[in-house]
Design a protein around this motif. Structure first.
Motif, PDB file in Angstrom:
ATOM      1  N   GLY A   1      32.322 -31.748  10.206  1.00  0.00           N
ATOM      2  CA  GLY A   1      32.176 -32.727   9.141  1.00  0.00           C
ATOM      3  C   GLY A   1      32.673 -34.090   9.554  1.00  0.00           C
ATOM      4  N   ARG A   2      32.301 -35.109   8.783  1.00  0.00           N
ATOM      5  CA  ARG A   2      32.658 -36.496   9.086  1.00  0.00           C
ATOM      6  C   ARG A   2      33.761 -37.029   8.190  1.00  0.00           C
ATOM      7  N   ALA A   3      34.002 -36.378   7.043  1.00  0.00           N
ATOM      8  CA  ALA A   3      34.997 -36.865   6.088  1.00  0.00           C
ATOM      9  C   ALA A   3      36.413 -36.651   6.630  1.00  0.00           C
ATOM     10  N   PRO A   4      37.402 -37.362   6.090  1.00  0.00           N
ATOM     11  CA  PRO A   4      38.778 -37.188   6.566  1.00  0.00           C
ATOM     12  C   PRO A   4      39.433 -35.911   6.078  1.00  0.00           C
ATOM     13  N   GLY A   5      39.005 -35.397   4.924  1.00  0.00           N
ATOM     14  CA  GLY A   5      39.632 -34.195   4.379  1.00  0.00           C
ATOM     15  C   GLY A   5      41.002 -34.451   3.799  1.00  0.00           C
ATOM     16  N   THR A   6      41.279 -35.707   3.428  1.00  0.00           N
ATOM     17  CA  THR A   6      42.608 -36.041   2.909  1.00  0.00           C
ATOM     18  C   THR A   6      42.615 -37.462   2.375  1.00  0.00           C
ATOM     19  N   ASP A   7      43.800 -37.955   2.009  1.00  0.00           N
ATOM     20  CA  ASP A   7      43.960 -39.321   1.524  1.00  0.00           C
ATOM     21  C   ASP A   7      44.013 -40.301   2.693  1.00  0.00           C
ATOM     22  N   PRO A   8      43.841 -41.609   2.443  1.00  0.00           N
ATOM     23  CA  PRO A   8      43.781 -42.587   3.533  1.00  0.00           C
ATOM     24  C   PRO A   8      45.031 -42.644   4.410  1.00  0.00           C
TER      25      PRO A   8
ATOM     26  N   LEU B   1      32.282  -5.487   2.788  1.00  0.00           N
ATOM     27  CA  LEU B   1      31.262  -5.576   1.748  1.00  0.00           C
ATOM     28  C   LEU B   1      29.921  -6.084   2.272  1.00  0.00           C
ATOM     29  N   GLY B   2      29.900  -6.629   3.479  1.00  0.00           N
ATOM     30  CA  GLY B   2      28.642  -7.073   4.065  1.00  0.00           C
ATOM     31  C   GLY B   2      28.342  -8.552   3.946  1.00  0.00           C
ATOM     32  N   TYR B   3      29.335  -9.375   3.621  1.00  0.00           N
ATOM     33  CA  TYR B   3      29.105 -10.824   3.574  1.00  0.00           C
ATOM     34  C   TYR B   3      28.773 -11.336   4.970  1.00  0.00           C
ATOM     35  N   THR B   4      27.926 -12.368   5.035  1.00  0.00           N
ATOM     36  CA  THR B   4      27.384 -12.837   6.314  1.00  0.00           C
ATOM     37  C   THR B   4      28.403 -13.609   7.135  1.00  0.00           C
ATOM     38  N   ARG B   5      29.086 -14.540   6.523  1.00  0.00           N
ATOM     39  CA  ARG B   5      30.050 -15.373   7.260  1.00  0.00           C
ATOM     40  C   ARG B   5      31.222 -15.744   6.360  1.00  0.00           C
ATOM     41  N   TYR B   6      32.323 -16.083   7.024  1.00  0.00           N
ATOM     42  CA  TYR B   6      33.551 -16.495   6.343  1.00  0.00           C
ATOM     43  C   TYR B   6      34.021 -17.766   7.037  1.00  0.00           C
ATOM     44  N   TRP B   7      34.091 -18.870   6.277  1.00  0.00           N
ATOM     45  CA  TRP B   7      34.512 -20.153   6.843  1.00  0.00           C
ATOM     46  C   TRP B   7      35.781 -20.638   6.143  1.00  0.00           C
ATOM     47  N   VAL B   8      36.641 -21.280   6.904  1.00  0.00           N
ATOM     48  CA  VAL B   8      37.814 -21.948   6.331  1.00  0.00           C
ATOM     49  C   VAL B   8      37.669 -23.459   6.506  1.00  0.00           C
ATOM     50  N   ALA B   9      38.248 -24.195   5.566  1.00  0.00           N
ATOM     51  CA  ALA B   9      38.086 -25.643   5.515  1.00  0.00           C
ATOM     52  C   ALA B   9      39.246 -26.364   6.194  1.00  0.00           C
ATOM     53  N   GLU B  10      39.105 -27.671   6.311  1.00  0.00           N
ATOM     54  CA  GLU B  10      40.196 -28.514   6.809  1.00  0.00           C
ATOM     55  C   GLU B  10      40.554 -29.555   5.757  1.00  0.00           C
ATOM     56  N   HIS B  11      41.728 -29.392   5.159  1.00  0.00           N
ATOM     57  CA  HIS B  11      42.259 -30.368   4.211  1.00  0.00           C
ATOM     58  C   HIS B  11      43.730 -30.582   4.536  1.00  0.00           C
TER      59      HIS B  11
ATOM     60  N   ASN C   1      47.627 -32.466   3.419  1.00  0.00           N
ATOM     61  CA  ASN C   1      48.522 -33.052   2.418  1.00  0.00           C
ATOM     62  C   ASN C   1      48.091 -32.732   0.991  1.00  0.00           C
ATOM     63  N   MET C   2      47.638 -31.493   0.776  1.00  0.00           N
ATOM     64  CA  MET C   2      47.250 -31.048  -0.560  1.00  0.00           C
ATOM     65  C   MET C   2      48.065 -29.810  -0.911  1.00  0.00           C
ATOM     66  N   PRO C   3      48.935 -29.886  -1.906  1.00  0.00           N
ATOM     67  CA  PRO C   3      49.832 -28.767  -2.220  1.00  0.00           C
ATOM     68  C   PRO C   3      49.130 -27.466  -2.586  1.00  0.00           C
ATOM     69  N   SER C   4      47.881 -27.549  -3.042  1.00  0.00           N
ATOM     70  CA  SER C   4      47.175 -26.340  -3.481  1.00  0.00           C
ATOM     71  C   SER C   4      46.287 -25.738  -2.392  1.00  0.00           C
ATOM     72  N   ILE C   5      46.307 -26.315  -1.189  1.00  0.00           N
ATOM     73  CA  ILE C   5      45.443 -25.852  -0.104  1.00  0.00           C
ATOM     74  C   ILE C   5      46.262 -25.661   1.164  1.00  0.00           C
ATOM     75  N   ALA C   6      46.210 -24.457   1.733  1.00  0.00           N
ATOM     76  CA  ALA C   6      46.963 -24.182   2.960  1.00  0.00           C
ATOM     77  C   ALA C   6      46.120 -24.344   4.215  1.00  0.00           C
ATOM     78  N   SER C   7      44.810 -24.413   4.063  1.00  0.00           N
ATOM     79  CA  SER C   7      43.925 -24.459   5.231  1.00  0.00           C
ATOM     80  C   SER C   7      43.841 -25.877   5.780  1.00  0.00           C
ATOM     81  N   THR C   8      44.491 -26.103   6.919  1.00  0.00           N
ATOM     82  CA  THR C   8      44.481 -27.412   7.566  1.00  0.00           C
ATOM     83  C   THR C   8      43.878 -27.380   8.972  1.00  0.00           C
ATOM     84  N   MET C   9      43.958 -26.240   9.658  1.00  0.00           N
ATOM     85  CA  MET C   9      43.513 -26.131  11.045  1.00  0.00           C
ATOM     86  C   MET C   9      42.603 -24.912  11.201  1.00  0.00           C
ATOM     87  N   PRO C  10      41.319 -25.055  10.910  1.00  0.00           N
ATOM     88  CA  PRO C  10      40.422 -23.891  10.886  1.00  0.00           C
ATOM     89  C   PRO C  10      40.441 -23.049  12.161  1.00  0.00           C
ATOM     90  N   GLY C  11      40.399 -23.672  13.317  1.00  0.00           N
ATOM     91  CA  GLY C  11      40.343 -22.908  14.555  1.00  0.00           C
ATOM     92  C   GLY C  11      41.537 -22.001  14.753  1.00  0.00           C
TER      93      GLY C  11
END
Length: 357
Positions: free
Chosen positions: A106-113, A34-44, A46-56
């Motif tokens: 990013g600098r945040a932990p992306g999860t709980d303490p 479709l021509g989108y410029t970029r596609y990024w995945v996140a790092e989170h 211990n979250m049951p609704s998110i599977a993206s933990t290791m972007p690379g």
């Protein structure tokens, strides 16, 4: 306007991790065509609704079959990782995919303490310490770790001082082909990240999809930007959650599963896989969660294609950017395929069609 995509690889009721990654692979294939410029995945974590933990690692799979879209992290949470490990993984991606790789940091932990402590080897009696035995906090070392990561990916490498005045030159291996080193971006939701990105002359992205204050962050970044290796002028864009459907009513309906999840995250509610749009969400949502979700949705793009275009153009004008990264968060309904995200792909298709009109 350029449009890009942020993907958390969402997991809904009934889906396995395999299903959710198959759905995201279909999503990026559509975005590429479709021509989108970029596609990024996140790092989170211990979250049951998110599977993206290791972007690379995920990008090595998700990028297969794409031809032109940029692949990146939105982002790697650097305090969770050693700079050399990040530099080597993204240099490997560049060796495979060429000059299409973005390294969002990013600098945040992306999860709980507790999970954050586990990521950094701090559970129980485990502690990272310096040579004097003092506890090391990776967050406090963030600026230096950013500099080290960037240096490791450059042809000249990182010079490590040794005793006796000697130096050891360290490179990320396997090295990317010259001229294809990953383009680094600093991600943030505060003035701290904006100022650091400006001082280092790095491209900068404000996480508008979950935080307010983008106007302040952008001003700090632009006012303090120092030209350098990554360009003579600021490079920036903002993120936003988006649900685009054929009708306003359907868009509102499909926004509810992710709004429920975000409201629970804010209020300390029970986290679980995403509910289905409609009765499944409404059967468990409390009045408080509904009200919090309605408040949060005011910063989202929700509507049909025509209204979404207007909202995106207003957002771009407000922040003086010519690119917006949308997080497509249209929820699924009963009976829709587990290995597809038809509604999220529909959001991408409707937006492109509207902008081409």
């Amino acid at each position: 306007m350029e449009l890009s995509i942020l993907d958390l690889v969402p997991v809904r009721v009934g889906q396995s991790t395999s299903d959710s990654f198959a759905a995201s692979h279909e999503l990026i294939q559509s975005a590429d065509k479709l021509g989108y410029t970029r596609y990024w995945v996140a790092e989170h974590h211990n979250m049951p609704s998110i599977a993206s933990t290791m972007p690379g690692a995920e990008l090595m799979y998700l990028g297969q079959g794409t031809e032109r879209i940029r692949l990146g992290s939105g982002g790697v949470m650097l305090p969770n990782h050693a700079p050399l490990a990040v530099a080597e993984l993204f240099s490997l991606l560049a060796a495979v995919y060429g000059d299409r790789i973005d390294l969002g940091i990013g600098r945040a932990p992306g999860t709980d303490p507790i999970t954050s402590a586990a990521m950094r080897g701090h559970l129980g009696e485990g502690r990272m310490v310096d040579r004097e035995g003092r506890t090391v906090d990776p967050v406090e070392q963030f600026p230096q770790h950013v500099i080290d990561t960037l240096s490791l990916m450059k042809p000249e490498g990182l010079r490590v001082p040794l005793h006796g005045g000697r130096e050891h030159v360290l490179h990320a291996t396997p090295a990317a082909v010259p001229g294809t080193q990953p383009l680094p971006w600093l991600l943030g939701s505060s003035g701290y990240s904006a100022r650091l990105a400006a001082e280092l002359g790095m491209p900068y992205v404000f996480a508008n999809h979950f935080a307010a204050g983008a106007t302040t962050g952008m001003k700090i970044y632009r006012d303090n930007f120092v030209p350098g290796a990554y360009g003579d002028k600021p490079q920036t864009f903002v993120t936003v959650n988006a649900v685009v459907s054929p009708t306003e009513e359907e868009a509102q309906l499909r926004a509810e599963p992710f709004l429920l999840q975000m409201s629970r995250l804010r209020t300390g509610g029970r986290m679980e896989p995403l509910r289905l749009a409609g009765d499944d969400v409404r059967s468990v949502r409390t009045d408080q969660e509904r009200m919090v979700g309605e408040e949060m949705s005011e910063n989202w793009i929700i509507g049909d294609a025509a209204s979404a275009k207007v909202q995106l153009e207003e957002l771009a004008g407000r922040f003086e950017v010519d690119e917006i990264m949308i997080q497509p968060v249209a929820g699924a309904m009963e009976g829709e395929g587990l290995r597809q995200d038809a509604a999220r792909i529909q959001s991408l298709e409707l937006l492109v069609a509207e902008f081409l009109n």
